[in-house]
Scaffold this motif. Structure first.
Motif, short mmCIF file in Angstrom:
data_model
loop_
_atom_site.label_atom_id
_atom_site.label_comp_id
_atom_site.label_asym_id
_atom_site.label_seq_id
_atom_site.Cartn_x
_atom_site.Cartn_y
_atom_site.Cartn_z
N MET A 1 0.74 -61.19 17.01
CA MET A 1 1.25 -60.01 17.68
C MET A 1 0.13 -59.02 17.94
N LEU A 2 0.32 -58.19 18.96
CA LEU A 2 -0.62 -57.12 19.24
C LEU A 2 -0.08 -55.85 18.59
N LEU A 3 -0.89 -55.23 17.74
CA LEU A 3 -0.52 -54.00 17.06
C LEU A 3 -1.16 -52.83 17.78
N VAL A 4 -0.33 -51.87 18.22
CA VAL A 4 -0.83 -50.67 18.88
C VAL A 4 -0.42 -49.47 18.03
N VAL A 5 -1.40 -48.64 17.68
CA VAL A 5 -1.16 -47.55 16.72
C VAL A 5 -1.72 -46.25 17.27
N HIS A 6 -0.98 -45.16 17.04
CA HIS A 6 -1.52 -43.82 17.27
C HIS A 6 -2.44 -43.52 16.09
N THR A 7 -3.72 -43.87 16.23
CA THR A 7 -4.64 -43.79 15.10
C THR A 7 -5.15 -42.38 14.83
N GLY A 8 -4.73 -41.42 15.66
CA GLY A 8 -5.18 -40.05 15.45
C GLY A 8 -4.58 -39.40 14.22
N ARG A 9 -3.57 -40.02 13.62
CA ARG A 9 -2.93 -39.47 12.42
C ARG A 9 -3.18 -40.39 11.24
N VAL A 10 -3.61 -39.76 10.14
CA VAL A 10 -3.90 -40.53 8.93
C VAL A 10 -2.67 -41.28 8.45
N GLU A 11 -1.49 -40.62 8.52
CA GLU A 11 -0.26 -41.28 8.04
C GLU A 11 0.02 -42.55 8.82
N ASN A 12 -0.25 -42.52 10.14
CA ASN A 12 -0.02 -43.71 10.95
C ASN A 12 -0.93 -44.85 10.53
N ARG A 13 -2.15 -44.53 10.19
CA ARG A 13 -3.07 -45.57 9.76
C ARG A 13 -2.63 -46.18 8.43
N ARG A 14 -2.07 -45.35 7.54
CA ARG A 14 -1.55 -45.86 6.27
C ARG A 14 -0.36 -46.78 6.51
N VAL A 15 0.51 -46.37 7.42
CA VAL A 15 1.68 -47.19 7.74
C VAL A 15 1.23 -48.51 8.37
N ALA A 16 0.21 -48.46 9.22
CA ALA A 16 -0.31 -49.67 9.87
C ALA A 16 -0.80 -50.67 8.82
N GLU A 17 -1.47 -50.19 7.78
CA GLU A 17 -1.94 -51.08 6.71
C GLU A 17 -0.76 -51.75 6.01
N GLU B 1 -2.09 -61.14 26.24
CA GLU B 1 -1.86 -62.54 26.62
C GLU B 1 -1.77 -63.43 25.38
N GLY B 2 -0.70 -64.23 25.32
CA GLY B 2 -0.55 -65.18 24.24
C GLY B 2 0.09 -64.64 22.98
N VAL B 3 0.52 -63.37 22.97
CA VAL B 3 1.17 -62.84 21.78
C VAL B 3 2.69 -62.94 21.93
N GLU B 4 3.38 -62.89 20.78
CA GLU B 4 4.85 -62.95 20.82
C GLU B 4 5.44 -61.63 21.27
N LEU B 5 4.91 -60.53 20.73
CA LEU B 5 5.34 -59.21 21.17
C LEU B 5 4.27 -58.20 20.83
N VAL B 6 4.44 -56.98 21.37
CA VAL B 6 3.57 -55.85 21.07
C VAL B 6 4.32 -54.93 20.13
N PHE B 7 3.75 -54.68 18.95
CA PHE B 7 4.39 -53.86 17.92
C PHE B 7 3.70 -52.50 17.93
N VAL B 8 4.49 -51.44 18.20
CA VAL B 8 3.93 -50.11 18.43
C VAL B 8 4.29 -49.17 17.29
N LEU B 9 3.29 -48.49 16.75
CA LEU B 9 3.50 -47.45 15.75
C LEU B 9 2.98 -46.14 16.31
N GLY B 10 3.90 -45.26 16.70
CA GLY B 10 3.49 -44.00 17.29
C GLY B 10 4.64 -43.38 18.06
N GLY B 11 4.34 -42.38 18.86
CA GLY B 11 5.35 -41.70 19.65
C GLY B 11 5.48 -42.28 21.05
#
Length: 290
Positions: free
Chosen positions: A1-17, A57-67
């Motif tokens: 999967m492709l992971l897309v994150v709003h990396t500007g927030r520390v909390e989002n990066r923790r959730v991504a991990e 290309e080639g991923v099952e879905l795009v998983f988004v963490l953010g607004g």
């Protein structure tokens, strides 16, 4: 999967991990785009790919963490490959408490087990020409807007539908929106709310100096054209608030139903009416509920 994150927030990066760990435990490999990788712990991904149309290309879905902005950025990556997009709006939900962490774990588990539905949302394809020469070709999920480039000026335009002139007027801009975009910019400009299963395009003038300035709803196979007065001022074409092109006087912008829809992931079946009430916090208790 492709992971897309709003990396500007520390909390989002923790959730991504945390999310990456859950996926890794189930044998699901994640990739990230190269402009986000430096902000994420290497444990979050197995592969880094260049930002661009081939990222999904080639991923099952795009998983988004953010607004909403992060979701639109992810949709831009998923659209060329026709890959479904699942958005977890951390800004609205905030998965920080233990109960909320459990809810996020349930989202991930549903994805792992493929317990979700995919619905298609209409897009619009947009072409701008000057003297018959194409100067821009793009698309939008929410809306394509043609706006004045300077705050002090008025944008003079002519609106056509299917090659027939409808009206000319001065305005701040004109929006061509999809049903998905009817609750976004078009709503703020005074357009109607359109249920997502209705295939149609909205034409919404913004602050038009004209008697006839009401929003119009046209069929999905129609072509809406916005011609900028050749004796007037420059304009700006903006799609989903992300892809922007400067448009000279005399340009013609054509908008029609898109060839490729955006595919959205729904984890649970729900009615748009309920989502609408929740989004705008509409009052639904009155004399009939007594």
């Amino acid at each position: 999967m492709l992971l897309v994150v709003h990396t500007g927030r520390v909390e989002n990066r923790r959730v991504a991990e945390k999310v990456a760990g859950w996926f890794a435990g189930a044998g699901v490999a994640l990739r990230v785009v190269d402009d986000e990788a430096p902000d994420l712990d290497p444990s979050c991904y197995a592969r880094v790919v260049p930002l661009g149309p081939a990222a999904a290309e080639g991923v099952e879905l795009v998983f988004v963490l953010g607004g909403d902005g992060t979701f639109l950025r992810a949709a831009e990556l998923a659209h060329p490959a026709g890959v479904p997009v699942l958005g977890v709006n951390l800004g609205r939900i905030g998965f920080l408490a233990e109960a909320e962490s459990d809810a996020l774990a349930d989202v991930v588990q549903r994805v792992i087990e493929q317990r979700y539905q995919v619905e298609e949302r209409m897009t619009v394809d947009v072409t701008a020409t000057v003297g018959g020469r194409v100067v821009a070709s793009t698309w939008a999920l929410n809306e394509a807007s043609v706006e004045k480039s300077s705050r002090e000026r008025i944008l003079d335009v002519l609106i056509e539908v299917d090659g027939r002139s409808v009206s000319s007027f001065g305005c701040d801009g004109v929006l061509c929106a999809t049903p998905t975009g009817s609750t976004a910019y078009a709503y703020s400009a005074g357009g109607p709310i359109v249920w997502p299963d209705v295939r149609a395009m909205l034409v919404v003038p913004s602050n038009a100096h004209a008697m006839f300035s009401r929003p119009m709803v046209v069929g999905p196979h129609s072509t809406v054209a916005i011609e900028v007065d050749p004796e007037g001022h420059e304009a700006v074409l903006c799609c989903d608030g992300r892809r922007t092109v400067e448009i000279p006087p005399g340009a013609r912008i054509e908008v029609r139903g898109g060839r490729t829809p955006v595919r959205l992931v729904r984890l649970v079946e729900g009615h748009f009416t309920d989502r609408l009430v929740d989004k705008f916090d509409l009052p639904v208790h009155g004399w009939r509920s007594r």
